[in-house]
Design a protein around this motif. Sequence first.
Motif, PDB file in Angstrom:
ATOM      1  N   THR A 125      -2.087  49.865  59.598  1.00 52.30           N
ATOM      2  CA  THR A 125      -0.873  50.315  58.878  1.00 52.30           C
ATOM      3  C   THR A 125      -0.082  49.133  58.226  1.00 52.30           C
ATOM      4  OG1 THR A 125      -0.453  52.306  60.423  1.00 52.30           O
ATOM      5  CG2 THR A 125       1.323  51.767  58.942  1.00 52.30           C
ATOM      6  N   ALA A 126       0.108  48.131  59.160  1.00 54.11           N
ATOM      7  CA  ALA A 126       0.816  47.230  58.481  1.00 54.11           C
ATOM      8  C   ALA A 126       0.074  46.320  57.276  1.00 54.11           C
ATOM      9  CB  ALA A 126       0.935  46.136  59.636  1.00 54.11           C
ATOM     10  N   LYS A 127      -1.185  46.218  57.494  1.00 50.11           N
ATOM     11  CA  LYS A 127      -2.081  45.626  56.506  1.00 50.11           C
ATOM     12  C   LYS A 127      -2.018  46.387  55.077  1.00 50.11           C
ATOM     13  CE  LYS A 127      -4.361  42.503  56.629  1.00 50.11           C
ATOM     14  NZ  LYS A 127      -4.210  41.134  56.153  1.00 50.11           N
ATOM     15  N   CYS A 128      -1.945  47.774  55.379  1.00 47.18           N
ATOM     16  CA  CYS A 128      -1.965  48.729  54.141  1.00 47.18           C
ATOM     17  C   CYS A 128      -0.527  48.342  53.545  1.00 47.18           C
ATOM     18  CB  CYS A 128      -1.933  50.147  54.689  1.00 47.18           C
ATOM     19  SG  CYS A 128      -1.913  51.254  53.396  1.00 47.18           S
ATOM     20  N   GLU A 129       0.254  48.103  54.254  1.00 45.65           N
ATOM     21  CA  GLU A 129       1.911  48.074  53.561  1.00 45.65           C
ATOM     22  C   GLU A 129       1.758  46.674  52.909  1.00 45.65           C
ATOM     23  OE1 GLU A 129       6.545  47.947  54.639  1.00 45.65           O
ATOM     24  OE2 GLU A 129       4.770  48.643  56.392  1.00 45.65           O
ATOM     25  N   ALA A 130       1.402  45.598  53.652  1.00 46.18           N
ATOM     26  CA  ALA A 130       1.420  44.191  53.352  1.00 46.18           C
ATOM     27  C   ALA A 130       0.512  44.120  52.004  1.00 46.18           C
ATOM     28  CB  ALA A 130       0.822  43.153  54.355  1.00 46.18           C
ATOM     29  N   GLU A 131      -0.518  44.670  51.920  1.00 47.23           N
ATOM     30  CA  GLU A 131      -1.425  44.522  50.506  1.00 47.23           C
ATOM     31  C   GLU A 131      -0.763  45.362  49.589  1.00 47.23           C
ATOM     32  OE1 GLU A 131      -3.784  42.542  50.067  1.00 47.23           O
ATOM     33  OE2 GLU A 131      -4.158  41.880  51.993  1.00 47.23           O
ATOM     34  N   GLY A 132       0.145  46.283  49.734  1.00 47.69           N
ATOM     35  CA  GLY A 132       0.471  47.377  48.760  1.00 47.69           C
ATOM     36  C   GLY A 132      -0.629  48.302  48.286  1.00 47.69           C
ATOM     37  N   ALA A 133      -1.508  48.573  49.434  1.00 45.25           N
ATOM     38  CA  ALA A 133      -2.710  49.645  49.441  1.00 45.25           C
ATOM     39  C   ALA A 133      -2.149  50.870  49.051  1.00 45.25           C
ATOM     40  CB  ALA A 133      -3.752  49.252  50.438  1.00 45.25           C
ATOM     41  N   PHE A 134      -3.057  51.626  48.487  1.00 46.30           N
ATOM     42  CA  PHE A 134      -2.702  53.006  48.416  1.00 46.30           C
ATOM     43  C   PHE A 134      -2.960  53.929  49.561  1.00 46.30           C
ATOM     44  CE2 PHE A 134      -3.802  57.497  47.073  1.00 46.30           C
ATOM     45  CZ  PHE A 134      -2.390  57.677  46.177  1.00 46.30           C
ATOM     46  N   LEU A 158     -11.542  47.232  47.353  1.00 48.67           N
ATOM     47  CA  LEU A 158     -11.463  47.511  48.908  1.00 48.67           C
ATOM     48  C   LEU A 158     -11.656  46.201  49.877  1.00 48.67           C
ATOM     49  CD1 LEU A 158     -14.907  49.379  48.886  1.00 48.67           C
ATOM     50  CD2 LEU A 158     -12.590  50.559  48.654  1.00 48.67           C
ATOM     51  N   ILE A 159     -10.708  46.330  50.760  1.00 53.95           N
ATOM     52  CA  ILE A 159     -10.597  45.125  51.778  1.00 53.95           C
ATOM     53  C   ILE A 159     -10.972  45.606  53.127  1.00 53.95           C
ATOM     54  CG2 ILE A 159      -8.867  43.712  52.856  1.00 53.95           C
ATOM     55  CD1 ILE A 159      -7.034  43.889  50.281  1.00 53.95           C
ATOM     56  N   GLY A 160     -12.018  44.940  53.554  1.00 65.35           N
ATOM     57  CA  GLY A 160     -12.550  45.577  55.080  1.00 65.35           C
ATOM     58  C   GLY A 160     -11.693  44.711  56.199  1.00 65.35           C
ATOM     59  N   VAL A 161     -11.164  45.569  56.997  1.00 63.33           N
ATOM     60  CA  VAL A 161     -10.120  44.846  58.190  1.00 63.33           C
ATOM     61  C   VAL A 161     -10.805  45.376  59.254  1.00 63.33           C
ATOM     62  CG1 VAL A 161      -7.977  44.772  59.167  1.00 63.33           C
ATOM     63  CG2 VAL A 161      -8.166  44.959  56.808  1.00 63.33           C
ATOM     64  N   HIS A 162     -11.234  44.490  60.381  1.00 60.36           N
ATOM     65  CA  HIS A 162     -11.669  44.752  61.677  1.00 60.36           C
ATOM     66  C   HIS A 162     -10.484  44.130  62.519  1.00 60.36           C
ATOM     67  CE1 HIS A 162     -13.945  45.469  65.308  1.00 60.36           C
ATOM     68  NE2 HIS A 162     -13.820  43.942  65.750  1.00 60.36           N
ATOM     69  N   VAL A 163      -9.762  45.395  63.578  1.00 62.72           N
ATOM     70  CA  VAL A 163      -8.827  44.757  64.481  1.00 62.72           C
ATOM     71  C   VAL A 163      -9.524  44.519  65.912  1.00 62.72           C
ATOM     72  CG1 VAL A 163      -6.746  45.537  65.648  1.00 62.72           C
ATOM     73  CG2 VAL A 163      -7.133  46.216  63.097  1.00 62.72           C
ATOM     74  N   VAL A 203       1.516  57.183  57.106  1.00 58.68           N
ATOM     75  CA  VAL A 203       2.586  56.799  56.197  1.00 58.68           C
ATOM     76  C   VAL A 203       1.888  56.407  54.723  1.00 58.68           C
ATOM     77  CG1 VAL A 203       3.647  55.587  57.945  1.00 58.68           C
ATOM     78  CG2 VAL A 203       1.734  54.394  56.955  1.00 58.68           C
ATOM     79  N   ALA A 204       0.524  56.848  54.729  1.00 60.02           N
ATOM     80  CA  ALA A 204      -0.251  56.564  53.439  1.00 60.02           C
ATOM     81  C   ALA A 204      -1.462  57.718  53.372  1.00 60.02           C
ATOM     82  CB  ALA A 204      -0.612  55.223  53.187  1.00 60.02           C
ATOM     83  N   PRO A 205      -1.912  57.610  52.292  1.00 60.53           N
ATOM     84  CA  PRO A 205      -3.299  58.763  52.351  1.00 60.53           C
ATOM     85  C   PRO A 205      -4.304  58.051  53.047  1.00 60.53           C
ATOM     86  CG  PRO A 205      -2.464  58.427  50.156  1.00 60.53           C
ATOM     87  CD  PRO A 205      -1.565  57.672  50.811  1.00 60.53           C
ATOM     88  N   ILE A 206      -4.951  58.959  54.042  1.00 58.76           N
ATOM     89  CA  ILE A 206      -5.833  58.465  54.965  1.00 58.76           C
ATOM     90  C   ILE A 206      -7.190  59.283  54.640  1.00 58.76           C
ATOM     91  CG2 ILE A 206      -6.680  58.056  57.231  1.00 58.76           C
ATOM     92  CD1 ILE A 206      -3.638  57.659  57.938  1.00 58.76           C
ATOM     93  N   LEU A 228      -2.937  43.781  69.905  1.00 60.25           N
ATOM     94  CA  LEU A 228      -3.305  44.387  71.237  1.00 60.25           C
ATOM     95  C   LEU A 228      -3.677  46.101  70.761  1.00 60.25           C
ATOM     96  CD1 LEU A 228       0.040  43.448  72.953  1.00 60.25           C
ATOM     97  CD2 LEU A 228      -2.124  42.680  73.473  1.00 60.25           C
ATOM     98  N   ASP A 229      -3.543  46.614  69.752  1.00 62.20           N
ATOM     99  CA  ASP A 229      -4.041  47.880  69.472  1.00 62.20           C
ATOM    100  C   ASP A 229      -4.454  47.856  68.117  1.00 62.20           C
ATOM    101  OD1 ASP A 229      -1.980  49.681  67.528  1.00 62.20           O
ATOM    102  OD2 ASP A 229      -0.877  48.062  68.748  1.00 62.20           O
ATOM    103  N   VAL A 230      -5.185  49.107  67.602  1.00 65.32           N
ATOM    104  CA  VAL A 230      -5.826  49.119  66.335  1.00 65.32           C
ATOM    105  C   VAL A 230      -4.913  49.627  65.096  1.00 65.32           C
ATOM    106  CG1 VAL A 230      -7.764  49.801  65.324  1.00 65.32           C
ATOM    107  CG2 VAL A 230      -7.950  49.118  67.190  1.00 65.32           C
TER     108      VAL A 230
END
Length: 293
Positions: free
Chosen positions: A95-104, A35-40, A134-137, A88-90
Amino acid sequence: MRTAPKWIVGIDVRRRSDGAVAFAAWLHAHTQVTLIGVHVAVREMFAALDQLAGPVHGDLRLRVELERALAEAGLAEAFARVEVVEALDVVAPLTAKCEAEGAFGLIVGRIAGQAGGETIALGAVARGLLRGLVAPIWVVPPDLTAAGIGGGAVLVAVTPGADSVGAVRVGARLASELGRAVIFVRVVDAVVEHPSLFPPGEALRAGEADLLRDAEADTRGWLMDLGAEGPLDVRRGGTLEELLAAARRHEAAFVVCGSRRLGLLGRLFSGSLSSELAARAPVPVLVVPPEAT
C-alpha cells in the motif's frame, strides 16, 4: 491525452503470483501501462538469506532471482523495474509503495486456481488489501495465462448508488483502452412481496417481471446520468452466483466491481461480495473504490 497509469505488481517467490504477473504483462502489452514489480520479504526470510549470502546481498540476490524468473517467462520487458522490500508484513508495504509511486493501483495473486475448490481462496495479503482498499486492486487466479484471458467483453457489476460509481468509470475506460465492449450486469437479489404467503404462479411470475423491469429502468437511468453507455444484463437470483455465471456466459476478459468498504462487523454479519467474487471468479477481478476515476 491521458497518461498511461502505473500499477504495482505484488510478486511472490511462490507460484501464487504467476497469474498476476502474466495478467500485468498482458495489460502492459495492450495499454502500455507502467509496471513495477514488488516483492515484500518478511524479515525471517531475510535472516535466512543473510546466513547464506550476507546481510548486504540478501535483497540483491532475491531481486536477481525474481528478474531471472521474469526473463525466463518472457515477461521481463513488461516491467520497468523489480524491487525487494524488507518488512514485518506484506500488506502495508504494498500500500505504501502504491502511494509513494503515485500508482493507480495494485495487481496481486490469490491462492485458489481458476477452477476453485480450495479451502482458502484469497490468502491473507489479498484479503488484507481488499479490506483496506485505498486504491483499485486486481486479484488474479494463480494459474491464469495470457492465452487463457477471455476474448469477450469487460464485465462491470453495478448497483445504482455511490458504491458502484468508481467501477463504472474505471471499467468503461479500461474497455475503451483495450478495444473491448463493456457490459453492465445488475443482479436483483431481493424477495418479491406478495399479498399472500403462497401467491399463484402467475402472480409470482408477474411480480418478478415487474421487479426486473423496474430494476432495468432504474439502472439505465443511473448509467445515463454517469454518461456510461453499453448493454445492460439484468438477472434475478443470488448476486455472487449470477455474476460468476455472467462472466462465463459473456467470456469476460475480467470483471470490475465496486466495494462497500465494510468494517469488521459488516463483514462478519453480511460478508463482502467484492472479496467473495475476487476469491471465486475464474477471471481477474478488479475491485474499485467509489472515488476512483
